[in-house]
Design a protein around this motif. Structure first.
Motif, PDB file in Angstrom:
ATOM      1  N   PHE A   1       0.877  -1.159   0.000  1.00  0.00           N
ATOM      2  CA  PHE A   1       0.000   0.000   0.000  1.00  0.00           C
ATOM      3  C   PHE A   1       0.919   1.216   0.000  1.00  0.00           C
ATOM      4  O   PHE A   1       1.461   1.592   1.035  1.00  0.00           O
ATOM      5  N   VAL A   2       1.116   1.788  -1.203  1.00  0.00           N
ATOM      6  CA  VAL A   2       2.139   2.805  -1.404  1.00  0.00           C
ATOM      7  C   VAL A   2       1.563   4.225  -1.363  1.00  0.00           C
ATOM      8  O   VAL A   2       0.394   4.443  -1.660  1.00  0.00           O
ATOM      9  N   ASN A   3       2.424   5.170  -1.002  1.00  0.00           N
ATOM     10  CA  ASN A   3       2.012   6.562  -0.841  1.00  0.00           C
ATOM     11  C   ASN A   3       2.230   7.390  -2.095  1.00  0.00           C
ATOM     12  O   ASN A   3       2.045   8.597  -2.072  1.00  0.00           O
ATOM     13  N   SER A   4       2.662   6.756  -3.161  1.00  0.00           N
ATOM     14  CA  SER A   4       2.857   7.432  -4.436  1.00  0.00           C
ATOM     15  C   SER A   4       2.615   6.414  -5.539  1.00  0.00           C
ATOM     16  O   SER A   4       2.977   5.242  -5.392  1.00  0.00           O
ATOM     17  N   THR A   5       2.047   6.869  -6.624  1.00  0.00           N
ATOM     18  CA  THR A   5       1.767   5.949  -7.722  1.00  0.00           C
ATOM     19  C   THR A   5       3.011   5.592  -8.526  1.00  0.00           C
ATOM     20  O   THR A   5       3.028   4.586  -9.215  1.00  0.00           O
ATOM     21  N   ASP A   6       4.073   6.394  -8.425  1.00  0.00           N
ATOM     22  CA  ASP A   6       5.259   6.158  -9.250  1.00  0.00           C
ATOM     23  C   ASP A   6       6.554   5.978  -8.454  1.00  0.00           C
ATOM     24  O   ASP A   6       7.636   5.976  -9.026  1.00  0.00           O
ATOM     25  N   CYS A   7       6.436   5.833  -7.135  1.00  0.00           N
ATOM     26  CA  CYS A   7       7.637   5.703  -6.305  1.00  0.00           C
ATOM     27  C   CYS A   7       7.316   4.824  -5.104  1.00  0.00           C
ATOM     28  O   CYS A   7       6.249   4.956  -4.503  1.00  0.00           O
ATOM     29  N   THR A   8       8.235   3.933  -4.753  1.00  0.00           N
ATOM     30  CA  THR A   8       8.010   3.047  -3.606  1.00  0.00           C
ATOM     31  C   THR A   8       8.887   3.425  -2.407  1.00  0.00           C
ATOM     32  O   THR A   8       9.196   2.583  -1.571  1.00  0.00           O
ATOM     33  N   ASP A   9       9.274   4.685  -2.301  1.00  0.00           N
ATOM     34  CA  ASP A   9      10.085   5.121  -1.166  1.00  0.00           C
ATOM     35  C   ASP A   9       9.297   5.155   0.139  1.00  0.00           C
ATOM     36  O   ASP A   9       9.880   5.048   1.216  1.00  0.00           O
ATOM     37  N   ASN A  10       7.983   5.330   0.059  1.00  0.00           N
ATOM     38  CA  ASN A  10       7.132   5.359   1.248  1.00  0.00           C
ATOM     39  C   ASN A  10       5.983   4.375   1.059  1.00  0.00           C
ATOM     40  O   ASN A  10       5.132   4.564   0.190  1.00  0.00           O
ATOM     41  N   ILE A  11       6.018   3.326   1.869  1.00  0.00           N
ATOM     42  CA  ILE A  11       4.994   2.294   1.829  1.00  0.00           C
ATOM     43  C   ILE A  11       4.326   2.276   3.196  1.00  0.00           C
ATOM     44  O   ILE A  11       4.970   1.988   4.211  1.00  0.00           O
ATOM     45  N   THR A  12       3.049   2.599   3.220  1.00  0.00           N
ATOM     46  CA  THR A  12       2.311   2.613   4.486  1.00  0.00           C
ATOM     47  C   THR A  12       2.209   1.221   5.074  1.00  0.00           C
ATOM     48  O   THR A  12       2.364   1.040   6.273  1.00  0.00           O
ATOM     49  N   TYR A  13       1.950   0.230   4.218  1.00  0.00           N
ATOM     50  CA  TYR A  13       1.798  -1.138   4.718  1.00  0.00           C
ATOM     51  C   TYR A  13       2.304  -2.123   3.682  1.00  0.00           C
ATOM     52  O   TYR A  13       1.905  -2.087   2.518  1.00  0.00           O
ATOM     53  N   HIS A  14       3.206  -2.997   4.108  1.00  0.00           N
ATOM     54  CA  HIS A  14       3.790  -4.047   3.281  1.00  0.00           C
ATOM     55  C   HIS A  14       3.372  -5.380   3.880  1.00  0.00           C
ATOM     56  O   HIS A  14       3.665  -5.669   5.042  1.00  0.00           O
ATOM     57  N   PHE A  15       2.648  -6.180   3.105  1.00  0.00           N
ATOM     58  CA  PHE A  15       2.178  -7.504   3.542  1.00  0.00           C
ATOM     59  C   PHE A  15       2.786  -8.521   2.594  1.00  0.00           C
ATOM     60  O   PHE A  15       2.502  -8.533   1.402  1.00  0.00           O
ATOM     61  N   LYS A  16       3.664  -9.374   3.128  1.00  0.00           N
ATOM     62  CA  LYS A  16       4.388 -10.339   2.305  1.00  0.00           C
ATOM     63  C   LYS A  16       4.173 -11.742   2.847  1.00  0.00           C
ATOM     64  O   LYS A  16       4.211 -11.955   4.069  1.00  0.00           O
ATOM     65  N   VAL A  17       3.964 -12.680   1.947  1.00  0.00           N
ATOM     66  CA  VAL A  17       3.827 -14.089   2.320  1.00  0.00           C
ATOM     67  C   VAL A  17       5.018 -14.851   1.739  1.00  0.00           C
ATOM     68  O   VAL A  17       5.255 -14.797   0.532  1.00  0.00           O
ATOM     69  N   ILE A  18       5.755 -15.519   2.614  1.00  0.00           N
ATOM     70  CA  ILE A  18       6.840 -16.408   2.187  1.00  0.00           C
ATOM     71  C   ILE A  18       6.265 -17.817   2.272  1.00  0.00           C
ATOM     72  O   ILE A  18       6.041 -18.345   3.371  1.00  0.00           O
ATOM     73  N   ILE A  19       5.977 -18.387   1.136  1.00  0.00           N
ATOM     74  CA  ILE A  19       5.180 -19.611   1.076  1.00  0.00           C
ATOM     75  C   ILE A  19       5.896 -20.839   1.642  1.00  0.00           C
ATOM     76  O   ILE A  19       5.303 -21.573   2.427  1.00  0.00           O
ATOM     77  N   PRO A  20       7.166 -21.104   1.320  1.00  0.00           N
ATOM     78  CA  PRO A  20       7.797 -22.322   1.855  1.00  0.00           C
ATOM     79  C   PRO A  20       7.812 -22.385   3.390  1.00  0.00           C
ATOM     80  O   PRO A  20       7.695 -23.460   3.973  1.00  0.00           O
ATOM     81  N   THR A  21       7.953 -21.233   4.049  1.00  0.00           N
ATOM     82  CA  THR A  21       8.003 -21.232   5.515  1.00  0.00           C
ATOM     83  C   THR A  21       6.671 -20.811   6.138  1.00  0.00           C
ATOM     84  O   THR A  21       6.574 -20.729   7.359  1.00  0.00           O
ATOM     85  N   GLN A  22       5.659 -20.521   5.279  1.00  0.00           N
ATOM     86  CA  GLN A  22       4.340 -20.092   5.755  1.00  0.00           C
ATOM     87  C   GLN A  22       4.473 -18.904   6.718  1.00  0.00           C
ATOM     88  O   GLN A  22       3.875 -18.856   7.774  1.00  0.00           O
ATOM     89  N   THR A  23       5.302 -17.943   6.325  1.00  0.00           N
ATOM     90  CA  THR A  23       5.569 -16.764   7.153  1.00  0.00           C
ATOM     91  C   THR A  23       4.956 -15.529   6.512  1.00  0.00           C
ATOM     92  O   THR A  23       5.063 -15.320   5.308  1.00  0.00           O
TER      93      THR A  23
END
Length: 148
Positions: free
Chosen positions: A40-62
């Protein structure tokens, strides 16, 4: 870093009664997926500020939750191990709790939703301008926004 697989600009509404309060997204994963993330990024063309990052690492179910400020990832990363993700698809719902600056995440199921996590954000949820999906995603099959 993998390429962005999906990008959606969120509508901007001045009225708090017209803001997005739920975002649902489902999709299929590549064969032998390792990870995918929803930013969930704070700019449409830049990822320097991300309000929320949700990542799933599937092999470790993390699940990894974090934010990025001025191009730097926070050291306050939250990792949670859950055995709920399969290797073929995903179905997630993100609920925006504006007053408490919290993001609540649910996993979609045939008979409803299962609560996964909640995360207090550094930035205001009103700063979010776009949603990006990264990683081993083959296709986003459904994307829906709900309003107050």
């Amino acid at each position: 870093m993998p390429d962005v697989k999906f990008l959606s600009v969120l509508p901007t509404n001045a009225s708090s009664s017209d803001r997005v309060n739920r975002l649902s997204i489902s999709g299929s994963l590549l064969q032998n997926p390792q990870q995918f993330s929803v930013n969930f990024v704070n700019s449409t063309d830049c990822t320097d500020n991300i309000t929320y990052h949700f990542k799933v690492i599937i092999p470790t179910q993390t699940i990894v939750e974090n934010y990025k400020r001025n191009g730097e990832w926070s050291s306050l990363q939250k990792d949670t191990e859950l055995n709920i993700f399969d290797e073929t698809s995903f179905c997630l719902e993100f609920v925006f709790d504006y007053p408490n600056s919290m993001m609540l995440v649910y996993q979609g199921r045939e008979l409803g939703h299962n609560f996964i996590t909640k995360y207090e954000t550094l930035f205001s949820l009103t700063d979010i301008q776009a949603v990006q999906v990264w990683g081993d995603v083959q296709k986003v099959n459904q994307y829906a926004l709900s309003y107050n």
